[in-house]
Scaffold this motif. Structure first.
Motif, PDB file in Angstrom:
ATOM      1  N   GLY A 204       0.916  -0.765   0.199  1.00 21.06           N
ATOM      2  CA  GLY A 204       0.043   0.330   0.077  1.00 21.06           C
ATOM      3  C   GLY A 204       0.416   1.580  -0.281  1.00 21.06           C
ATOM      4  O   GLY A 204       2.038   1.044   0.140  1.00 21.06           O
ATOM      5  N   LEU A 205       0.240   2.238  -0.474  1.00 19.97           N
ATOM      6  CA  LEU A 205       0.899   3.533  -0.809  1.00 19.97           C
ATOM      7  C   LEU A 205       1.095   4.089   0.229  1.00 19.97           C
ATOM      8  O   LEU A 205      -0.208   3.949   0.931  1.00 19.97           O
ATOM      9  N   VAL A 206       2.001   5.030   1.344  1.00 23.79           N
ATOM     10  CA  VAL A 206       2.073   5.635   2.546  1.00 23.79           C
ATOM     11  C   VAL A 206       1.256   6.355   2.756  1.00 23.79           C
ATOM     12  O   VAL A 206       0.929   7.347   1.227  1.00 23.79           O
ATOM     13  N   PRO A 207       0.409   6.917   3.248  1.00 27.91           N
ATOM     14  CA  PRO A 207      -0.377   7.755   3.257  1.00 27.91           C
ATOM     15  C   PRO A 207       0.056   9.352   3.038  1.00 27.91           C
ATOM     16  O   PRO A 207       0.934   9.725   4.168  1.00 27.91           O
ATOM     17  N   GLY A 208      -0.351  10.313   2.787  1.00 28.83           N
ATOM     18  CA  GLY A 208      -0.129  11.807   2.231  1.00 28.83           C
ATOM     19  C   GLY A 208       0.933  11.919   0.999  1.00 28.83           C
ATOM     20  O   GLY A 208       1.184  12.663   0.717  1.00 28.83           O
ATOM     21  N   ILE A 209       1.609  10.832   0.867  1.00 26.59           N
ATOM     22  CA  ILE A 209       2.638  11.327  -0.023  1.00 26.59           C
ATOM     23  C   ILE A 209       2.392  11.084  -1.839  1.00 26.59           C
ATOM     24  O   ILE A 209       3.210  10.948  -2.570  1.00 26.59           O
ATOM     25  N   GLY A 210       0.930  10.958  -2.170  1.00 24.63           N
ATOM     26  CA  GLY A 210       0.053  10.850  -3.583  1.00 24.63           C
ATOM     27  C   GLY A 210       1.170  11.825  -3.971  1.00 24.63           C
ATOM     28  O   GLY A 210       1.196  11.526  -5.442  1.00 24.63           O
ATOM     29  N   ARG A 211       0.913  13.328  -4.015  1.00 27.90           N
ATOM     30  CA  ARG A 211       1.589  14.060  -4.832  1.00 27.90           C
ATOM     31  C   ARG A 211       3.080  14.846  -5.262  1.00 27.90           C
ATOM     32  O   ARG A 211       3.452  13.963  -6.341  1.00 27.90           O
ATOM     33  N   PRO A 212       4.383  14.045  -3.825  1.00 28.44           N
ATOM     34  CA  PRO A 212       5.488  13.727  -5.104  1.00 28.44           C
ATOM     35  C   PRO A 212       5.420  12.356  -5.466  1.00 28.44           C
ATOM     36  O   PRO A 212       6.384  12.191  -6.781  1.00 28.44           O
ATOM     37  N   VAL A 213       4.742  11.118  -5.428  1.00 24.84           N
ATOM     38  CA  VAL A 213       4.477  10.312  -6.016  1.00 24.84           C
ATOM     39  C   VAL A 213       4.166  10.676  -7.556  1.00 24.84           C
ATOM     40  O   VAL A 213       4.801   9.696  -8.342  1.00 24.84           O
ATOM     41  N   ALA A 214       2.752  11.198  -7.523  1.00 19.55           N
ATOM     42  CA  ALA A 214       3.007  11.694  -9.030  1.00 19.55           C
ATOM     43  C   ALA A 214       3.704  12.536 -10.335  1.00 19.55           C
ATOM     44  O   ALA A 214       4.173  12.499 -10.551  1.00 19.55           O
ATOM     45  N   VAL A 215       4.534  13.431  -8.882  1.00 20.12           N
ATOM     46  CA  VAL A 215       5.536  13.965  -9.972  1.00 20.12           C
ATOM     47  C   VAL A 215       6.804  13.312  -9.864  1.00 20.12           C
ATOM     48  O   VAL A 215       7.218  13.586 -11.225  1.00 20.12           O
ATOM     49  N   ALA A 216       6.785  11.936  -9.230  1.00 20.84           N
ATOM     50  CA  ALA A 216       8.423  11.520  -9.730  1.00 20.84           C
ATOM     51  C   ALA A 216       7.647  10.508 -10.825  1.00 20.84           C
ATOM     52  O   ALA A 216       8.403  10.341 -11.726  1.00 20.84           O
ATOM     53  N   THR A 317      13.383  17.492  -4.474  1.00 25.68           N
ATOM     54  CA  THR A 317      12.311  18.029  -3.547  1.00 25.68           C
ATOM     55  C   THR A 317      11.028  16.761  -3.735  1.00 25.68           C
ATOM     56  O   THR A 317      10.177  17.108  -2.568  1.00 25.68           O
ATOM     57  N   ALA A 318      10.709  16.386  -4.672  1.00 18.18           N
ATOM     58  CA  ALA A 318       9.721  15.142  -3.922  1.00 18.18           C
ATOM     59  C   ALA A 318      10.094  14.284  -2.655  1.00 18.18           C
ATOM     60  O   ALA A 318       9.077  14.231  -1.861  1.00 18.18           O
ATOM     61  N   TYR A 319      11.473  13.771  -2.521  1.00 22.93           N
ATOM     62  CA  TYR A 319      11.493  12.803  -1.814  1.00 22.93           C
ATOM     63  C   TYR A 319      11.633  13.461  -0.876  1.00 22.93           C
ATOM     64  O   TYR A 319      11.891  12.970   0.801  1.00 22.93           O
ATOM     65  N   VAL A 320      12.001  14.715  -0.241  1.00 21.04           N
ATOM     66  CA  VAL A 320      12.222  15.947   0.766  1.00 21.04           C
ATOM     67  C   VAL A 320      10.199  15.772   0.856  1.00 21.04           C
ATOM     68  O   VAL A 320      10.044  16.375   2.433  1.00 21.04           O
ATOM     69  N   LEU A 321       9.546  16.100   0.430  1.00 18.39           N
ATOM     70  CA  LEU A 321       8.383  16.543   0.497  1.00 18.39           C
ATOM     71  C   LEU A 321       7.557  14.879   0.987  1.00 18.39           C
ATOM     72  O   LEU A 321       6.969  14.904   2.299  1.00 18.39           O
ATOM     73  N   PRO A 328       7.562   8.753  10.745  1.00 22.69           N
ATOM     74  CA  PRO A 328       8.885   7.800  10.961  1.00 22.69           C
ATOM     75  C   PRO A 328       9.248   6.374  10.656  1.00 22.69           C
ATOM     76  O   PRO A 328      10.176   6.256  10.032  1.00 22.69           O
ATOM     77  N   GLU A 329       8.624   6.186  10.885  1.00 22.13           N
ATOM     78  CA  GLU A 329       8.482   5.023  10.991  1.00 22.13           C
ATOM     79  C   GLU A 329       8.931   4.279   9.266  1.00 22.13           C
ATOM     80  O   GLU A 329       8.514   2.879   8.666  1.00 22.13           O
ATOM     81  N   HIS A 330       8.028   4.978   8.809  1.00 25.15           N
ATOM     82  CA  HIS A 330       7.597   4.791   7.247  1.00 25.15           C
ATOM     83  C   HIS A 330       8.364   5.247   6.544  1.00 25.15           C
ATOM     84  O   HIS A 330       7.986   5.170   4.856  1.00 25.15           O
ATOM     85  N   ARG A 331       9.462   6.208   6.772  1.00 26.81           N
ATOM     86  CA  ARG A 331      10.397   6.323   6.518  1.00 26.81           C
ATOM     87  C   ARG A 331      10.824   6.441   4.786  1.00 26.81           C
ATOM     88  O   ARG A 331      10.798   6.231   3.583  1.00 26.81           O
ATOM     89  N   THR A 332      11.740   4.164   5.278  1.00 27.39           N
ATOM     90  CA  THR A 332      12.288   3.749   3.595  1.00 27.39           C
ATOM     91  C   THR A 332      11.159   3.841   3.267  1.00 27.39           C
ATOM     92  O   THR A 332      11.642   4.014   1.493  1.00 27.39           O
ATOM     93  N   LYS A 333       9.839   3.271   3.689  1.00 27.44           N
ATOM     94  CA  LYS A 333       8.821   2.755   2.302  1.00 27.44           C
ATOM     95  C   LYS A 333       8.708   4.042   1.538  1.00 27.44           C
ATOM     96  O   LYS A 333       7.729   3.885   0.266  1.00 27.44           O
ATOM     97  N   ALA A 334       8.013   5.279   2.288  1.00 29.12           N
ATOM     98  CA  ALA A 334       8.075   6.484   1.586  1.00 29.12           C
ATOM     99  C   ALA A 334       8.538   6.895  -0.126  1.00 29.12           C
ATOM    100  O   ALA A 334       8.173   7.104  -0.789  1.00 29.12           O
ATOM    101  N   GLY A 335      10.140   6.545   0.701  1.00 26.02           N
ATOM    102  CA  GLY A 335      11.088   6.762  -0.398  1.00 26.02           C
ATOM    103  C   GLY A 335      11.417   6.150  -1.264  1.00 26.02           C
ATOM    104  O   GLY A 335      11.559   6.650  -2.513  1.00 26.02           O
ATOM    105  N   SER A 336      10.458   4.531  -0.788  1.00 21.50           N
ATOM    106  CA  SER A 336      11.284   4.256  -1.763  1.00 21.50           C
ATOM    107  C   SER A 336       9.690   3.675  -2.897  1.00 21.50           C
ATOM    108  O   SER A 336       9.846   3.484  -3.942  1.00 21.50           O
ATOM    109  N   TRP A 337       9.002   4.451  -2.595  1.00 19.25           N
ATOM    110  CA  TRP A 337       7.845   4.363  -3.899  1.00 19.25           C
ATOM    111  C   TRP A 337       8.423   5.958  -4.722  1.00 19.25           C
ATOM    112  O   TRP A 337       7.305   5.981  -4.960  1.00 19.25           O
ATOM    113  N   VAL A 338       8.777   7.093  -3.657  1.00 16.56           N
ATOM    114  CA  VAL A 338       9.087   7.575  -4.958  1.00 16.56           C
ATOM    115  C   VAL A 338      10.011   7.322  -5.814  1.00 16.56           C
ATOM    116  O   VAL A 338       9.809   8.010  -7.068  1.00 16.56           O
TER     117      VAL A 338
END
Length: 406
Positions: A204-216, A317-321, A328-338
């Motif tokens: 599943g996509l980490v909540p809240g990161i839809g925009r940086p993922v879409a831009v990436a 900037t997508a990674y930062v957003l 914090p417990e989902h940081r690695t997964k969020a970066g991986s999604w981007v």
């Protein structure tokens, strides 16, 4: 300003060791693709086998990236990275010696399953070390530039060594990087049952990161399409040798833009800057097509270099957003999604541009390739945040600390 700002970044305790070790391991991803191409082509004599091996490797690597990152978020990089690194390295060693076509294809798919997410782990660790110093964007800019250079230098190295030797080198690099990075990650604190539930992996996509993922994803599609359009433009003018210069112009622009972006003290919020950099890149990409029509390959090279100025800043900037909007417990997964979105977008952009280039002038295709990125960039923004994440206000700059303590 640039040199002093990056020196300050690398002086923060713990930053340089993880960067250096991760750099060694990530060079493997710059060498492995060409090494795999050369090995499979030499062993089978079939370009269809080469294409199948690359497709299988890329598919399993990209599709399972969020799962591998989720496992790291749940069990820690210290525990998971060595396992992934050793299994991935062993698979590359097997690829270097087997000769049977079915075995080569099967091993290529297996290698993608175990590819360790060294980049996401590095960025997650940097987020822990640098967030309080206001230097995270500078770090991610440096990371984006470094990644660009790895994918330029890696194939050059494999070209000197050959396919099987390149696979052996890739295995050695990734095992060294994975084990070294794992050793530099602190042991995880015991998790409560509720924390363990929040750290569950999955697709599943980490909540809240839809925009940086879409831009990436849109950025990857634009650059994937651009890579094919450069081939078409150079070939149509009988100057295939100019392709290397066009690609170098893009890489050089990206490196300069990334380093400059990380050295600036930004006041505009990260989400707004993601819109500006993505829209700027899309606009310049369309203009590059006009430059090709008006001035030929020299004008195109200039337009591509200017477009490249926005590549690393947009990705950083997508990674930062994504990091800001993630618990914090989902940081690695969020970066991986981007990262996964960027790679998937690149493959889709490459596939979609082929039919376009076969029916339309290359100059028109530049605008069509840029259109999805411009559309995503200008779509009205919505704020998002992972459930359970503490408020993390967007920094208004990257202040230079006089001295960083332990």
């Amino acid at each position: 300003m640039s040199s002093s700002s990056y020196r300050a970044l690398l002086r923060v305790p713990g930053v340089t060791p993880v960067f250096a070790v991760a750099l060694v391991g990530r060079l493997s991803y710059g060498t492995v693709s060409l090494a795999l191409v050369l090995t499979v082509q030499h062993r089978t004599g079939s370009y269809s086998a080469v294409g199948a091996a690359l497709a299988l490797f890329g598919l399993t690597c990209a599709a399972l990236a969020p799962v591998r990152a989720g496992l790291i978020d749940r069990h820690s990089a210290r525990r998971v990275l060595p396992v992934l690194g050793l299994l991935y390295g062993a698979t590359l060693l097997a690829l270097a010696v087997v000769r049977d076509r079915p075995a080569l294809l099967a091993l290529a798919a297996v290698a993608g399953v175990f590819a360790p997410p060294l980049g996401p782990v590095l960025r997650a660790r940097w987020s822990e070390l640098l967030g309080v110093h206001g230097m995270l964007e500078r770090a991610f800019s440096l990371d984006a530039v470094t990644e660009e250079l790895l994918y330029v230098g890696g194939p050059l190295l494999v070209g000197l060594l050959g396919g099987p030797t390149g696979l052996l080198l890739s295995a050695a690099l990734v095992v060294t990087g994975a084990l070294g990075l794992a050793a530099l990650i602190p042991a995880p604190a015991p998790a409560t049952s509720s924390e363990g539930a929040r750290r569950a992996p999955g697709l599943g996509l980490v909540p809240g990161i839809g925009r940086p993922v879409a831009v990436a994803a849109a950025l990857g599609a634009a650059l994937g399409g651009l890579s094919l359009l450069l081939v078409v433009a150079a070939g149509a003018r009988g100057q295939s040798g100019a392709l290397a210069w066009l690609e170098a112009a893009l890489a050089a622009g990206s490196a300069v833009g990334g380093l400059a972006h990380g050295a600036v003290h930004w006041r505009r919020p990260v989400a707004a800057r993601l819109t500006l950099t993505a829209a700027g890149l899309a606009g310049l990409l369309a203009v590059a097509g006009c430059a090709l029509w008006a001035g030929g390959l020299v004008a195109l090279a200039v337009g591509i270099a200017l477009t490249g100025l926005f590549v690393s800043p947009t990705l950083a900037t997508a990674y930062v957003l994504a990091d800001q909007r993630t618990a914090p417990e989902h940081r690695t997964k969020a970066g991986s999604w981007v990262n996964t979105a960027f790679n998937a977008g690149s493959a889709l952009g490459l596939a979609a541009t082929g039919p376009l280039a076969g029916h339309l002038p290359a100059t028109a295709c530049f605008g069509l390739v840029a259109a999805p990125l411009l559309l995503v960039a200008l779509t009205p923004r919505t704020r998002g945040r992972a459930r359970g994440a503490a408020p993390r206000p967007e920094p208004v700059g990257t202040p230079e600390p006089a001295r960083v303590g332990a």
